[in-house]
Design an enzyme around this catalytic site. Sequence first.
Site, PDB file in Angstrom:
ATOM      1  N   HIS A  90      40.283  39.568  48.657  1.00 53.09           N
ATOM      2  CA  HIS A  90      41.114  38.725  49.634  1.00 53.09           C
ATOM      3  C   HIS A  90      41.255  39.608  50.806  1.00 53.09           C
ATOM      4  O   HIS A  90      41.535  40.520  51.053  1.00 53.09           O
ATOM      5  CB  HIS A  90      42.584  38.848  49.060  1.00 53.09           C
ATOM      6  N   HIS A 139      39.635  32.883  54.225  1.00 55.57           N
ATOM      7  CA  HIS A 139      38.773  34.100  54.429  1.00 55.57           C
ATOM      8  C   HIS A 139      37.775  34.108  55.515  1.00 55.57           C
ATOM      9  O   HIS A 139      36.789  34.722  55.454  1.00 55.57           O
ATOM     10  CB  HIS A 139      38.544  34.809  53.213  1.00 55.57           C
TER      11      HIS A 139
END
Length: 538
Positions: A514, A470
Amino acid sequence: MGSQTYDFIVVGAGSAGCAIAASLAKSAKRPNVLLLEAGGRNDDKSLRLSGKRCITFQEPNMNWGYKTTPQEHCNGRELLFHRGKGLGGSTAINYGLYTVGARDDYDQWAAEVGNDTFDWTNMLPRFKALETFSGEIARPEHQKYVAPQAADHGDKGALRVGYVKEWEVDLSPILDAFKEAGLEQNLDHNSGNPLGLSVSITSVSDGMRSTAADLLDDASENLVILPDSPVQRIILEGKKSRGRSDINSPDFASKEVIISAGSLDSPKILMHSGIGPAAELTKFNIPVIHDLPAIGQGLKDHPFTPFLVARNPETNDRNAFYGDPEAMAAGMKQWEKDGTGPWTRYGGQIANGWFKSDRITASEEFKALPDQMFQDYSYKGLAVFLMNQQSIGEVRLKSSDPDVPLLFDPHFLEHPFDLRACIEMYKHLLELTDHPAFAKDTIATLMQPASRSDEDILQFVKNNVSSTFHMTGTVKMGKEGDESAAVDTSFRVFGIENLRIADMSVVPVLTNNHTQATAYVTGATCADVLIRDYGLDQ
């Protein structure tokens, strides 16, 4: 193919790039848009199979195969740093959770850059416009786990998201066990408040994963999509961008170039174009067009540490499927026929949760922060994710060759808070899995620290921590005069005309989710800004 001129050139066909290109092309004035992608088309239908979403990253043509530098605080380990390659970018290889994060993160983003374009009130309509959400639950006994509100979700977007129709048999008992163990339930983690245990909303519909390429499905002729077209640098006239160059021929943009190559590659294109830290560029004999020290700095991620337990095989039926090649082959034929069957059930619906820890917030490390595979398939893998990493990494040049990746150094576990948080999070997890409601079906622990001591937990974390891929913040957005920033609130690169950056590299807050959803909305926001600036909807 010879040189062409377009109104806009978008570099990178991941979540942000596809959102930008599709939105610009569909605007009322129908500008000519070129979308460039270094990888291929990724149009093999089987790559979208929901039950294989956890292994798609192993496709060599779909993953750049990046690694970090040796991490000093992770016992010198080089960690995988996956990045998607091809149409859809990382959405084509990631696990496919569709989580928008906390409203507070977007309000913080807006506050940090001084522009309410990025607050939750303004981001929510963009999230809704991107998705077609299905809150359908196939089995009545599962309905108690979800209660999404229509006002928080969209029904006309290209991204098909929702819940998986068929759940594995042990998901509900585990959800019930964790609730009995004291975890608060959250019936919709995409309401702006993700706190609590939730059934995950996923980017899956009818057994097929949705990727950013879906935003391009109804592309009109004014959107030209060129896969297998890597971009090495931006063509500049003085301090004004004119287009892009690669190993073949250049293309030109009469209006703007927008780079959406992600937190690891957007800085690379900028640096090889002569935009970045002057000392770094000079070291590799790259002519300095504009000294911008913030480029490549500010790297953040969500490190996670696994926990694995063997479960009573009677609680699930995974062995009967994964242990039988004929069953898997028959399941594939069924999926190819009508999109149903066991490949849409196994590894499909999962659960996630976000929790705050009183022990972490009471720690001295928190107080010091500034304001701001197995033969037996009967096992469960759990993971603890550090959502608010305080260690700050960087990406740096490695070579004067634009085809050589940068050096990626996330500085994992460097900050004292990160160490303390990882210890306490893992203690919480151990206490949770010790609860009788869960422990009654646990046969053995396959992966955990040697003991419950801080020292052994920390050593386990250092030996096993991984990236969640990420990556955020390497071309950070900020106010004029902010030395840590490289772009303004209109996504424009400081000091350069007609060049914008729009992907997770500009996001100044490591959002609690996410991050694919945040990447999508970042692209959609940039498209809104461009449409406004050029009057494209008039």
